[in-house]
Structure formats: C-alpha cells, structure tokens
Design an enzyme around this catalytic site. Structure first.
Site, PDB file in Angstrom:
ATOM      1  N   SER A 117       4.266   1.440   0.941  1.00  0.00           N
ATOM      2  CA  SER A 117       2.900   1.776   0.530  1.00  0.00           C
ATOM      3  C   SER A 117       1.871   1.654   1.648  1.00  0.00           C
ATOM      4  O   SER A 117       0.919   0.862   1.570  1.00  0.00           O
ATOM      5  CB  SER A 117       2.510   0.910  -0.656  1.00  0.00           C
ATOM      6  OG  SER A 117       3.496   1.038  -1.643  1.00  0.00           O
ATOM      7  N   ARG A 136      -0.896   3.889  10.312  1.00  0.00           N
ATOM      8  CA  ARG A 136      -1.467   2.587  10.662  1.00  0.00           C
ATOM      9  C   ARG A 136      -1.165   1.609   9.543  1.00  0.00           C
ATOM     10  O   ARG A 136      -0.984   2.004   8.390  1.00  0.00           O
ATOM     11  CB  ARG A 136      -2.984   2.675  10.885  1.00  0.00           C
ATOM     12  CG  ARG A 136      -3.828   2.840   9.646  1.00  0.00           C
ATOM     13  CD  ARG A 136      -5.201   3.333   9.953  1.00  0.00           C
ATOM     14  NE  ARG A 136      -5.150   4.714  10.420  1.00  0.00           N
ATOM     15  CZ  ARG A 136      -5.035   5.766   9.621  1.00  0.00           C
ATOM     16  NH1 ARG A 136      -4.947   5.619   8.310  1.00  0.00           N
ATOM     17  NH2 ARG A 136      -5.002   6.991  10.097  1.00  0.00           N
ATOM     18  N   ASP A 185       3.447   4.267  -3.099  1.00  0.00           N
ATOM     19  CA  ASP A 185       3.336   3.726  -4.464  1.00  0.00           C
ATOM     20  C   ASP A 185       2.543   4.645  -5.398  1.00  0.00           C
ATOM     21  O   ASP A 185       2.822   4.724  -6.597  1.00  0.00           O
ATOM     22  CB  ASP A 185       2.767   2.289  -4.478  1.00  0.00           C
ATOM     23  CG  ASP A 185       1.496   2.119  -3.680  1.00  0.00           C
ATOM     24  OD1 ASP A 185       1.032   3.103  -3.069  1.00  0.00           O
ATOM     25  OD2 ASP A 185       0.958   0.988  -3.649  1.00  0.00           O
TER      26      ASP A 185
HETATM   27  C1  BGC Z   1      -2.178   2.049   1.604  1.00  0.00           C
HETATM   28  C2  BGC Z   1      -1.652   3.083   0.648  1.00  0.00           C
HETATM   29  C3  BGC Z   1      -1.303   2.448  -0.672  1.00  0.00           C
HETATM   30  C4  BGC Z   1      -2.467   1.623  -1.197  1.00  0.00           C
HETATM   31  C5  BGC Z   1      -2.130   0.916  -2.492  1.00  0.00           C
HETATM   32  C6  BGC Z   1      -3.307   1.251   0.954  1.00  0.00           C
HETATM   33  O1  BGC Z   1      -3.706   0.234   1.811  1.00  0.00           O
HETATM   34  O2  BGC Z   1      -2.651   2.642   2.780  1.00  0.00           O
HETATM   35  O3  BGC Z   1      -0.529   3.728   1.186  1.00  0.00           O
HETATM   36  O4  BGC Z   1      -1.000   3.460  -1.579  1.00  0.00           O
HETATM   37  O5  BGC Z   1      -2.843   0.671  -0.248  1.00  0.00           O
HETATM   38  O6  BGC Z   1      -1.040   0.078  -2.353  1.00  0.00           O
END
Ligand code: BGC
Length: 497
Positions: free
Chosen positions: A158, A173, A211
């Site tokens: 995620s 990142r 996610d």
């Molecule tokens: C991430 C996402 C993720 C979200 C929720 C963010 O910090 O960059 O990829 O979907 O958090 O978990």
C-alpha cells in the site's frame, strides 16, 4: 443544572459558558483555521477533478493516478485458492483464501505477525527477509508435510508504485512514515522474490496490489453498485475503475479504449504544490518535520497517522503562547512527536460526560496533565475540529472522482481505522458530500444517499486474492493480462495455454 458525571446532551453550545474569554478567543481562532465551509469544499473538489485528469496525462500532475493492470471487476464466479499478503504499518497479515463455487463466497484462514517498528526505518534486506520469513512460517504452519509446487500470491503493497505490469511495481516513494533506504525508485518484486527463493518458499507473486484497489474489488465482489474503493486509515487514498480510452498516458499501448483499468489515484499527493488546501501553521510543521516534506499534502491533513500529531502541535502551541494552557504543569510527555495517535482524539470525541471526566482521565493517564474545566472544553472542541476537517476534506476526493466520471448514483467501499473507528467520520463525510454535490435537504446522512460510502469487504485479503484470480483467468484465456511473462506464469502453476 446537569450534575457531575451526567451524560452530555447532544448539543454542546451551552458548555462554552464556563470558558474564560482568552480561551474562547483561542477557540474562535482555531475554528477559523480548521472549519472548511461549503464554498471552499466545492472549490477544492473542482480543483481535484482537474488534478485527477492531469494525473492521467503523459505530462502528469501531482496525483500519480497509477494504472494498476487490474482490468475488470469480479462477477462473483471467480474460484481457486490464493495467498494474500498485506504489509500494513502495524501488522503483517497472511491469508489463504479459497474462492468458492457459490457466487461471492469464500473461505479464509489467516495469521497476523507484528510488524516491528524498527523495520520501517531499517534496511531493504531486513524488510524483505522478515516478510519472507512470515510467509514461510504461514506455509509451514498451515501446510505441514505437504509438497506444494507453487501458490499464487496477491501482495497488497500500500504505497505508490509505478506498474508496467501487475506483477511488478517501482516504488515511487515511501509514505506513512516508512523510510527504508534503497527501495524508492526500484522494482520491489525482485528482492521480495529473491528472499522467498533463498528460503525455498513455494510462492509465486501473481499481482502486486494497492489496498484501495483491493478494497474496490472485494466490495464489488458482493455489490455490483461499487465503483470505487477508499482507505481512510494510517494513510488515505482511493482507487476507481477508469476506461483505457480516458487514460492518455496509456495511448501508446494501443489497447481497447473500452477496456476497464483500475486506477490507484494516490490522492494523498493532491495539492502538493499548495494551491488550494487550507493548511494551518500546524500542517506546515507536520510536513516539514516528516521524512518526506512536500509530499502527501492531502494525506497529512486527513490520515490517522497525522490527526493526533496535529492535535499535539496545537495544544503545545496553546501552552507556549499567551493563553498558557496547562500553566505550571509538567508537559514533558506532550513534547514527544507522534506520542498521540488518532485513537486519543476518538476517545475525547466519545467522552459522553458533561464534565468531560473521561477526557480528564485520558490526559492524566497518558500525559500526566490535569486540565481544568475550560481546558477540557477547548481540547474537546479541538478534537471535533480536527476530526471534522478530515472527514470533510475526504469527501472532496470522493466527490471529485464522482464528478470526473459523471456518477450521480453509486456505492463507494471504504476501509481503514479512521473510517471504521473515528466517531462521526462517516456522517460528517456524508454531510460534506451533500454540500459539495448539492443534494436535497433530506440527504447527507449516509444511508440511502445517492453516493453512499459504505464499509468495505476485506480488500487486502479477499480483494488481493480476487485480483490474482482475475489476472490468472486473463492469462489462461490468452487475453492481455498486464503480466510480465504470461507463459512463465502459466508454467509456474502447471497450466497450459
Ligand atoms: C499510500 C497509498 C495507500 C494509502 C492507504 C498512502 O500513504 O501512498 O498507497 O493506499 O496510504 O493505505
């Protein structure tokens, strides 16, 4: 008169009567900073729509709008056994999911492993080694003495990743406080697979999944009206189903313009250039002191990781400035960055007592501070302001996707600790959606609204398994599956084309 310990009535207007003038002035100042009125919500949403579109162009914008190669919604008839791995911030969860013949049904076994805090700032080898160890343990525990050739895995990773294929992903990142050297800018799959191979773990990564995409797919498995998935948790983000013809940055691939493509928006990056979000001085401090300044501007105002920290910074400021909150008390515990999490604010907002005695206990137990009555009123209002702002800003993202796609009626699946546990988050978000989208007066309560944000099914478990299943199905049918080496994938699972 309400006696000590009596339950607080729903309207709290009267409670401010006891608050001295200087604290009242502080409350007005905080309201000015944190309240986001309807007109501002609308302006943010409009700007958001443009930024979503910009992210889909070749030039790009600050919202990444990552193509995920998840090309279609499930129809409930998917079958097979899949592993799902969810590398979250606190836990690592491994599931084995069997999608059953009966439409929309599945069996699940799962194990949770603690994600040690040190891993988040450790080395890449430590991270992948630990993840592979957990998978190995899972297989040894659940399949002792079995000879397994290869199990397909949906890996819920995620973080923002650029994907040319569904079974690879270059980390753009780290977010959510992760800061592991040597991973950004690289494909995360080869080192993960190498760690599995070193341990002889019979797993083949079939899909690397965000996610939000998992949430959308898992929710659509049981509800055909689901069109998008959101996470309001430690981080904040959304995915929705686009059509390839509306994604100019994929034009060079000459795909069928009607092909669906899940887009992981990575909307946490909305307004990184600070054009529209009403940032307070506290948001600016959070950003500057985070491991990735100038990134995730939207997320830093909404996500669970930051809500407690915003609160702590405001309270600290009120202690240091003229109004001298908690005057004469030892505030050393409050000085520690990130010492308060969103559950601290939730607990304050949930305090049912007129005299805010639970809030007083909370301050005493957690921070060794004894707030007076006026200070209790102020911290309660502050928690409400921070929690309400988060919910209202979140709605701008949901409204923007709906506007961009021209949806006037649909379901959006949502998951995450803030959505599920933060008091009033859902209803505050629904109210804001109503204001932005000009719904009639009887709407905006959540239930029965034209666009309804509903608790999602298990995205990082069932969702990831479904995406792996959908991918394997496309590979087996010889369709474009967004997979690096379809032949090798079929071979790994002993299937022929
Ligand atoms: C991430 C996402 C993720 C979200 C929720 C963010 O910090 O960059 O990829 O979907 O958090 O978990």
């Amino acid at each position: 008169m309400v006696g000590l310990g009596a339950k607080k009535p729903p309207s709290r207007k009267g409670s401010m009567a006891d608050v001295p003038q200087d604290l009242l002035a502080q409350i007005s100042r905080l309201e000015e900073l944190f309240v986001v009125p309807t007109e501002k919500l609308k302006a943010i949403s409009d700007h958001f729509v443009n930024e979503l579109s910009k992210g889909l162009t070749t030039e790009g914008g600050s919202i990444p709008m990552n193509a995920t190669w998840c090309m279609g919604m499930p129809d409930g008839n998917e079958t097979g056994t899949f592993l799902a791995l969810d590398m979250g911030g606190t836990n690592l969860r491994v599931c084995e999911i069997t999608l059953l013949e009966a439409k929309g049904e599945f069996d699940i076994i799962q194990s949770k492993y603690k994600m040690p805090e040190e891993l988040k700032t450790g080395t890449a080898d430590e991270l992948w080694g630990y993840v592979a160890d957990c998978l190995q343990q899972f297989i040894e525990y659940h399949h002792p003495d079995e000879k397994i050739e290869s199990l397909p895995l949906g890996f819920t990773f995620s973080y923002p990743a650029t994907q040319e294929y569904i079974d690879h992903g270059i980390l753009q990142r780290w977010t959510k406080g992760f800061d592991i050297d040597g991973v950004e800018g690289k494909d995360v799959v080869p080192p993960f697979e190498a760690a599995l191979a070193e341990r002889g773990v019979p797993i083949k990564l079939t899909a690397l999944v965000n996610d939000t995409t998992g949430t959308m797919i898992a929710s659509a498995y049981t509800d055909p009206e689901m069109k998008a998935g959101c996470i309001f948790g430690t981080g904040c983000n959304a995915a929705y189903m686009e059509n390839v013809g509306s994604i100019p940055k994929l034009a060079h691939m000459n795909l069928d313009p009607d092909l669906p493509m899940a887009i992981n928006c990575e909307w946490g990056a909305f307004d990184n250039e600070h054009k529209i979000l009403p940032r307070t001085p506290y948001d600016i401090i959070i950003d500057k002191e985070s491991p990735r300044p100038d990134q995730q501007a939207f997320e830093k105002m909404i996500a669970g990781l930051y809500l407690g920290e915003i609160f702590r910074l405001v309270v600290l400021d009120l202690h240091k400035t003229d109004c001298k909150m908690f005057d004469g008390q030892d505030i050393s515990k409050l000085n520690k960055p990130y010492s308060l999490d969103a559950s601290f604010l939730s607990a304050i907002e949930e305090d049912p007592f007129e005299n805010l005695s639970e809030t007083a206990d909370l301050f005493q137990n957690k921070l060794s501070i004894t707030p007076n009555r006026a200070e209790l009123e102020l911290v309660r209002r502050l928690a409400e302001l921070i929690g309400t702002r988060a919910a209202r800003l979140s709605a701008c993202g949901v409204a923007a996707i709906a506007k961009k796609k021209g949806w006037t009626k649909c379901h959006v699946g949502a998951d995450g600790s803030v959505f599920n546990k933060y008091p009033h988050f859902k209803v505050r978000g629904a109210q804001a959606l109503k204001e932005i989208l000009d719904w009639p007066a009887d709407k905006g309560k959540g239930k029965g609204d034209p666009i309804e944000v509903l608790p999602a099914e298990d995205g990082s478990g069932v969702g990831a398994a479904l995406i792996a299943a959908l991918t394997m199905k496309r590979v087996a049918e010889g369709q474009h599956a967004g997979i690096r080496d379809p032949e090798a994938m079929l071979k790994a699972f002993g299937k022929k084309k």
